[in-house]
Design a protein around this motif. Sequence first.
Motif, PDB file in Angstrom:
ATOM      1  N   LEU A   1      -1.217   6.790  18.832  1.00  0.00           N
ATOM      2  CA  LEU A   1      -1.752   7.341  17.587  1.00  0.00           C
ATOM      3  C   LEU A   1      -1.510   6.327  16.476  1.00  0.00           C
ATOM      4  N   HIS A   2      -2.583   5.942  15.802  1.00  0.00           N
ATOM      5  CA  HIS A   2      -2.527   4.877  14.796  1.00  0.00           C
ATOM      6  C   HIS A   2      -2.935   5.451  13.443  1.00  0.00           C
ATOM      7  N   CYS A   3      -2.020   5.376  12.466  1.00  0.00           N
ATOM      8  CA  CYS A   3      -2.238   5.981  11.149  1.00  0.00           C
ATOM      9  C   CYS A   3      -2.559   4.915  10.104  1.00  0.00           C
ATOM     10  N   HIS A   4      -3.379   5.328   9.109  1.00  0.00           N
ATOM     11  CA  HIS A   4      -3.735   4.453   7.992  1.00  0.00           C
ATOM     12  C   HIS A   4      -3.649   5.259   6.707  1.00  0.00           C
ATOM     13  N   GLY A   5      -2.742   4.904   5.814  1.00  0.00           N
ATOM     14  CA  GLY A   5      -2.669   5.563   4.520  1.00  0.00           C
ATOM     15  C   GLY A   5      -1.669   6.696   4.469  1.00  0.00           C
ATOM     16  N   ALA A   6      -1.355   7.123   3.242  1.00  0.00           N
ATOM     17  CA  ALA A   6      -0.257   8.064   3.012  1.00  0.00           C
ATOM     18  C   ALA A   6      -0.481   9.409   3.703  1.00  0.00           C
ATOM     19  N   ARG A   7      -1.678   9.989   3.591  1.00  0.00           N
ATOM     20  CA  ARG A   7      -1.897  11.304   4.191  1.00  0.00           C
ATOM     21  C   ARG A   7      -1.824  11.234   5.711  1.00  0.00           C
ATOM     22  N   ALA A   8      -2.427  10.205   6.280  1.00  0.00           N
ATOM     23  CA  ALA A   8      -2.370  10.037   7.733  1.00  0.00           C
ATOM     24  C   ALA A   8      -0.932   9.805   8.188  1.00  0.00           C
ATOM     25  N   ASN A   9      -0.169   9.057   7.397  1.00  0.00           N
ATOM     26  CA  ASN A   9       1.234   8.818   7.746  1.00  0.00           C
ATOM     27  C   ASN A   9       2.026  10.123   7.783  1.00  0.00           C
ATOM     28  N   MET A  10       1.768  10.993   6.818  1.00  0.00           N
ATOM     29  CA  MET A  10       2.475  12.274   6.785  1.00  0.00           C
ATOM     30  C   MET A  10       2.159  13.088   8.048  1.00  0.00           C
ATOM     31  N   ILE A  11       0.891  13.166   8.402  1.00  0.00           N
ATOM     32  CA  ILE A  11       0.508  13.931   9.593  1.00  0.00           C
ATOM     33  C   ILE A  11       1.057  13.260  10.853  1.00  0.00           C
ATOM     34  N   GLY A  12       0.997  11.925  10.892  1.00  0.00           N
ATOM     35  CA  GLY A  12       1.530  11.207  12.048  1.00  0.00           C
ATOM     36  C   GLY A  12       3.013  11.486  12.257  1.00  0.00           C
ATOM     37  N   ALA A  13       3.769  11.534  11.162  1.00  0.00           N
ATOM     38  CA  ALA A  13       5.198  11.833  11.273  1.00  0.00           C
ATOM     39  C   ALA A  13       5.425  13.263  11.762  1.00  0.00           C
TER      40      ALA A  13
ATOM     41  N   HIS B   1      -1.456  -1.240   4.564  1.00  0.00           N
ATOM     42  CA  HIS B   1      -2.506  -2.052   3.939  1.00  0.00           C
ATOM     43  C   HIS B   1      -2.099  -2.608   2.583  1.00  0.00           C
ATOM     44  N   SER B   2      -1.054  -2.057   1.986  1.00  0.00           N
ATOM     45  CA  SER B   2      -0.621  -2.504   0.658  1.00  0.00           C
ATOM     46  C   SER B   2       0.844  -2.125   0.483  1.00  0.00           C
ATOM     47  N   ASP B   3       1.453  -2.619  -0.564  1.00  0.00           N
ATOM     48  CA  ASP B   3       2.847  -2.288  -0.848  1.00  0.00           C
ATOM     49  C   ASP B   3       2.923  -0.809  -1.208  1.00  0.00           C
ATOM     50  N   TYR B   4       3.495  -0.002  -0.321  1.00  0.00           N
ATOM     51  CA  TYR B   4       3.504   1.450  -0.515  1.00  0.00           C
ATOM     52  C   TYR B   4       4.289   1.869  -1.755  1.00  0.00           C
ATOM     53  N   ARG B   5       5.148   1.018  -2.268  1.00  0.00           N
ATOM     54  CA  ARG B   5       5.879   1.347  -3.490  1.00  0.00           C
ATOM     55  C   ARG B   5       5.017   1.193  -4.737  1.00  0.00           C
ATOM     56  N   LEU B   6       3.906   0.466  -4.597  1.00  0.00           N
ATOM     57  CA  LEU B   6       3.026   0.230  -5.739  1.00  0.00           C
ATOM     58  C   LEU B   6       1.707   0.986  -5.638  1.00  0.00           C
ATOM     59  N   ASP B   7       1.516   1.738  -4.562  1.00  0.00           N
ATOM     60  CA  ASP B   7       0.239   2.425  -4.368  1.00  0.00           C
ATOM     61  C   ASP B   7      -0.081   3.402  -5.488  1.00  0.00           C
ATOM     62  N   TYR B   8       0.947   3.983  -6.094  1.00  0.00           N
ATOM     63  CA  TYR B   8       0.725   4.980  -7.143  1.00  0.00           C
ATOM     64  C   TYR B   8       1.228   4.475  -8.490  1.00  0.00           C
ATOM     65  N   LEU B   9       1.156   3.149  -8.686  1.00  0.00           N
ATOM     66  CA  LEU B   9       1.577   2.553  -9.940  1.00  0.00           C
ATOM     67  C   LEU B   9       0.753   3.129 -11.091  1.00  0.00           C
ATOM     68  N   GLY B  10       1.436   3.587 -12.124  1.00  0.00           N
ATOM     69  CA  GLY B  10       0.748   4.199 -13.258  1.00  0.00           C
ATOM     70  C   GLY B  10       0.436   5.666 -13.080  1.00  0.00           C
ATOM     71  N   ARG B  11       0.831   6.245 -11.938  1.00  0.00           N
ATOM     72  CA  ARG B  11       0.602   7.676 -11.660  1.00  0.00           C
ATOM     73  C   ARG B  11       1.940   8.273 -11.235  1.00  0.00           C
ATOM     74  N   PRO B  12       2.822   8.554 -12.189  1.00  0.00           N
ATOM     75  CA  PRO B  12       4.198   8.956 -11.858  1.00  0.00           C
ATOM     76  C   PRO B  12       4.294  10.230 -11.026  1.00  0.00           C
TER      77      PRO B  12
ATOM     78  N   VAL C   1       9.188   8.338   3.335  1.00  0.00           N
ATOM     79  CA  VAL C   1       9.972   8.991   4.394  1.00  0.00           C
ATOM     80  C   VAL C   1       9.228   8.916   5.727  1.00  0.00           C
ATOM     81  N   ALA C   2       7.916   9.200   5.696  1.00  0.00           N
ATOM     82  CA  ALA C   2       7.120   9.209   6.933  1.00  0.00           C
ATOM     83  C   ALA C   2       7.115   7.842   7.608  1.00  0.00           C
ATOM     84  N   LEU C   3       6.974   6.794   6.806  1.00  0.00           N
ATOM     85  CA  LEU C   3       6.878   5.448   7.376  1.00  0.00           C
ATOM     86  C   LEU C   3       8.103   5.075   8.196  1.00  0.00           C
ATOM     87  N   ARG C   4       9.261   5.532   7.778  1.00  0.00           N
ATOM     88  CA  ARG C   4      10.497   5.162   8.466  1.00  0.00           C
ATOM     89  C   ARG C   4      10.577   5.744   9.873  1.00  0.00           C
ATOM     90  N   ARG C   5       9.750   6.746  10.174  1.00  0.00           N
ATOM     91  CA  ARG C   5       9.882   7.447  11.442  1.00  0.00           C
ATOM     92  C   ARG C   5       9.043   6.841  12.565  1.00  0.00           C
TER      93      ARG C   5
END
Length: 738
Positions: A80-92, A107-118, A130-134
């Motif tokens: 199972l191959h996930c792409h992006g935050a929502r897919a990562n959550m479901i994959g976990a 695909h990008s620095d996940y810490r900056l994906d929501y830059l400017g959107r606190p 959290v999901a990525l670590r699993r």
Amino acid sequence: MKLIHLISGGDVGGAKTHVLSLLQGLNRTEDVHLICFMEGPFAEEARCLGIPTTVIEGSNPMAVRKRILAIIRHDDCQLLHCHGARANMIGALVQRQARIPVISTIHSDYRLDYLGRPLAALTYGNINKVALRRFDAWIGVSDGMRQLLISRGFDPQRIFPLYNGVDFSTPLKTVPRDEWLRGIGLTPTDKTVVFGIAARISPVKDMTTLVRAFAAAVKQVPDIRLAIAGDGEQAGEIRALAKELCPEGTVFFPGWLEDVNSFYQALDVNVLTSLSETFPYALTEGARMHCATIASNVGGVPYLIDDGENGLLFEPQDVSALTAHMLTLATDAAKRRGMGEALYEKTKRDFSVQAMVEKQKHYYEIIIRRFRRPKLERDGVVICGAYGKGNGGDNAILDAIVAQLRHIDPDLPICALSRTPKETRAAACVDSLYTFRLLAIRRRMHHAKLYLSGGGTLIQDTTSTRSLLYYLSSIRMAARAGCRVMLYGCGVGPVSRPRNCERTAKTLNRYAEIISLRDRYSEETLRALGVTTPEIRLTADPALLIDPGDTPAIHSFLHRSGLAEGTRYALFALRPWKDFDRHIAAFANAAEYAHREYGLTPVLYAMEPCRDRAALNAVAAQLRCPYLLLEAGSNGTEIVALIRRMSLVIAMRLHTLIFAAGQGVPMVGVVYDPKVSGFLDYLGQDLYLPLEEANAASLCDLIDTAMAEQMFEAENIRSLRELAAENEELARHLLTEE
């Protein structure tokens, strides 16, 4: 292979291009199933490309999880191959019950994906972290992303770099340049030079820097124009800034583009100003259209752009540097054409979509095989050496040992002990523990099958008795924890103090099974100490086997080092030692002699920068010819690649001589320690002299001889490498024997 890919389905830009290109290629040979979480252009385009696509809509993640598990079991999927935050959550969420490997492409620095959107960063961003670590493995869309993940504590043995690929096989249909430009309201003239960017208008793309730089450039070259294609949360702000700073009619906003090829066809210069990137399609797609390129020096960008050769780089947010680059290309049409053509050729050669697909399939095979690897009571290797102390030679040895272990078993878990574990993980791509975390090391030894003491001359008391005691106690601790013990392609000696001689002989006789040595001096030292119980084999240094190849990363490294095509170099690898100051003038005179008589530009090379830099600076201060002052690369392949470019090596540093021998580069040794002369004697190489005898005349005589003899012959190199390969066979015996 039966594969499922998860993605939200609302993705645009590089992530969309990457996934659809990848799946289209995989679908030709593999059983691929794409699952999106919404209907829309993404799913529609996937179906048009012949990719089997299912849309699972709904806001209840547990319901979505249930449906995906049902598909996995029904189709007997293997990964199972996930792409992006929502897919990562479901994959976990499905990972534990799926019983197949679950991976993610970052695909990008996940810490900056929501830059400017606190708020989004607080919710979706933290869930994604959290999901990525699993996951069982991660695909980073560049070596730069791989290094970023390693620096954040991800297991380097489970990260795989995959560069975005561009399809050069399909003919491109584009709108003529002038017609496309008129369509956005820009009427070009013969003098018009169009700069452009196609990206989401968001903080991470930093278009503020772009607009400010363009505003400064257009004051000096009024005929330049800027096209900003895309949309996003910062669109209004960037439009307002352009209106405020730039003359009317010089900046254009065509919005989201369906036909990006026509956009790049219309540009003279493609610009990327991102604060963070992996390996952006914006550059490879522009390269396909022969665009000259200016980009921020981030992520995987420098692996594609060789600054000054096929594009121009600047540090993020440096408005003045970007302005200067824009002025350079605005006023030099020949440079634009030359850089655009050079980037096209490199992209076509090294970053095709076909290569991307094949590499991804190879990674799948590795990940699935490792997931199915039997759980053994003892598995893996612990490597102890002088790693993480800033010595490029020692770190290169680790690279060589790891490569040989991977040849034995590509899935073997490896842990290296290091003074700087984070740097060792990044450089060697293995797990690492701090040298003095003794309890953690002991726990790892209780699960490992083999302990290797390797990396230079560890068994000696010239440096200090304390270091000798550490390495001997590590050997003892490993054996008592149940590991098999081998000293791997190492040097030994001198061991001078009587008590240390006794300790060394007692420890090695009792706990070591095999000792492989890189020179006869070490063999004689062991015999003199009374070490007789272990099997002792005379082999060669494992670093002789490092082969850097001719990869884009190596080419970029050599370019960044300042080595010019067609220029010949002589490398001086010196280090501070007793009375070194008395010989500074001699080394400077020898460097000038090599330049004057043989046309060799001196390269003053710091193998251990924190120690060597002062000595090299002292020599540099006396030079009256051109020279380079360089530091060791981040890994063994970079070091060896640089030394391979040399026409001559003059070195005190042992491993510089070892690398030169392995690459057949003529060399002269300056002996400050018996290990240097011991190695050279083992090679049958007599072009060396003691440091205390080093003067201008003697060094120049040795340079003449080395350049005349052109050591080494191919047969010598082959013999050395065969001996070095024997280390691997000895380790294989210990790993595979029950």
